[in-house]
Write a protein that holds these residues in place. Structure first.
Motif, short mmCIF file in Angstrom:
data_model
loop_
_atom_site.label_atom_id
_atom_site.label_comp_id
_atom_site.label_asym_id
_atom_site.label_seq_id
_atom_site.Cartn_x
_atom_site.Cartn_y
_atom_site.Cartn_z
N TYR A 142 -8.62 -6.28 -3.26
CA TYR A 142 -8.29 -7.69 -3.02
C TYR A 142 -9.46 -8.48 -2.44
CZ TYR A 142 -3.62 -5.76 -3.78
OH TYR A 142 -2.54 -5.11 -4.31
N GLY A 182 6.24 -3.85 -2.02
CA GLY A 182 5.01 -3.58 -2.79
C GLY A 182 5.29 -3.84 -4.27
N ASP A 205 5.24 -8.36 -0.91
CA ASP A 205 3.91 -7.76 -1.07
C ASP A 205 2.93 -8.51 -0.18
OD1 ASP A 205 1.46 -6.52 -2.30
OD2 ASP A 205 2.88 -5.89 -3.85
N PHE A 233 4.22 -4.46 4.83
CA PHE A 233 5.40 -3.62 5.08
C PHE A 233 5.22 -2.61 6.21
CE2 PHE A 233 4.34 -1.63 0.63
CZ PHE A 233 3.37 -0.76 1.15
N SER A 247 8.28 1.41 -5.56
CA SER A 247 7.79 1.89 -6.85
C SER A 247 6.29 2.12 -6.76
CB SER A 247 8.11 0.86 -7.94
OG SER A 247 7.46 1.21 -9.14
N ARG A 248 5.89 3.33 -6.96
CA ARG A 248 4.47 3.72 -6.90
C ARG A 248 3.83 3.29 -5.58
NH1 ARG A 248 1.13 2.25 -11.97
NH2 ARG A 248 2.29 0.30 -12.06
#
Ligand code: SAM
Length: 343
Positions: A142, A182, A205, A233, A247-248
């Motif tokens: 990022y 996420g 996210d 999170f 998820s992942r």
């Protein structure tokens, strides 16, 4: 066919050459050859080379390689896309993997070039591949807009391809609200609201991701809304929901971080609330599917887990009735429920 041919170690020979095949696909994707051929009849190599701005002899070799790998058709009049190139390899194909291919070329290829050092040192090779050591996996992606966009496009590719199977692995119609922690571009969230029209879905996210999601939203009149909330999170309050989704996410983090995250989710879950985990679930020997085992070689601090390991992990944080569904797609699904107080 000579008698020796049947003795050839074809699997090994294919593996030796695997890197050439991957790179041919990556370069054809980077040069947008499949986009270029979309919706056209056969095109000659010289015309593709002129349009793309590449050498004729190099382009011809690349196109032949793609035809030989089954990615393009070759006829006397020129080259054209196969059906699967139109669906998966064009950048706007229905299930485009373009973003994931570019991420594989630009990010994973340099990392895997340093695999020998990664195995010797037991750590990710960011410093060797990119000249810097990142303290957090995602800060890597990022720090600049282009890298962030590339990473999000890669996540979106796979999430879009797997979303239907993850959303339907279990009947989730009993839930009223879901929060995809996420959840990145919202690809799974959009599938969930399609499959369960009464479910309201929030994607949670990091702010850098949430501010960049508009590019990935489906268009059309009948697209049900999804809510986007930014936060961390590990640190911030989680949105209320009766179904949480990871998820992942779990495979990326070391045990200490997973401890923080699962403790937080468990604490906000009311009895009867649930957690849906989407990951590739390993077999008990932890050697299949190879896609997940090979992913481990990028040496993040996290790890891939087997079904019994997910069950044990989730039960440790007060989840019960852990059910695992192997979907046959790239991601499997694990559903579990927060224990009621009387249990
Ligand atoms: N769930 C998506 C999927 O399956 O395609 C994305 C998976 S991606 C491997 C992990 C996601 O977790 C990224 O979107 C990343 O931005 C997000 N993430 C990482 N650290 C986070 C944090 N501290 N708080 C919230 N989200 C985070």
């Amino acid at each position: 066919v000579s008698q020796n041919a049947s003795k050839l170690p074809s699997k090994i020979l294919e593996l030796i050459d695997g890197f050439r095949a991957s790179k041919a696909l990556f370069v054809a994707s980077k040069l947008k050859i499949f986009d270029h051929l979309k919706g056209k009849g056969p095109v000659k190599a010289v015309d593709i080379a002129n349009d793309v701005g590449t050498s004729v002899c190099g382009t011809e070799r690349l196109l032949d390689a793609c035809a030989s790998l089954g990615l393009l058709e070759k006829a006397p009049q020129g080259y054209s896309n196969t059906d699967s190139a139109n669906t998966y390899l064009t950048s706007d194909g229905k299930y485009s993997l373009h973003g994931y291919i570019i991420h594989s070329n630009d990010h994973l290829w340099p990392l895997f070039t340093n695999l020998e050092s990664a195995v010797k040192e037991g750590s990710r090779q960011n410093h060797r591949a990119f000249g810097k050591k990142a303290d957090d996996l995602f800060k890597d992606y990022y720090h600049n807009q282009e890298v962030k966009q590339r990473f999000m496009a890669a996540m979106h590719s796979i999430a879009h391809l797997t979303a239907r199977d993850v959303a339907t692995a279990f009947d989730l119609s009993q839930f009223k609200s879901a929060c995809d922690l996420g959840g990145c571009t919202g690809a799974l969230a959009h599938e969930l609201v399609q499959v369960y029209p009464n479910l309201s879905v929030t994607v949670f996210d990091l702010p850098e991701v949430i501010s960049n999601t508009s590019y990935f939203q489906p268009s059309g009149q009948h697209v049900a809304p999804v809510t986007f909330v930014s936060g961390d999170f590990f640190k911030d309050n989680l949105p209320e929901a009766d179904l949480y989704i990871l998820s992942r996410v779990l495979h990326d983090w070391p045990d200490e971080k997973i401890h923080v995250l699962l403790s937080k989710i468990s604490a906000v879950c009311r009895p009867g609330s649930a957690l849906l985990v989407a990951e590739t679930v390993l077999d008990e020997q932890k050697i299949r599917p190879s896609v997940a085992v090979l992913q481990s070689l990028s040496m993040t601090e996290g790890k891939q887990r087997s079904g019994s390991e997910y069950k044990q992990l989730l039960e440790k944080y007060g989840f019960t009735d852990v059910q695992i569904k192997i979907t046959g797609n790239l991601l499997d699904a694990v559903l579990c429920f927060k224990k009621s107080l009387s249990l």
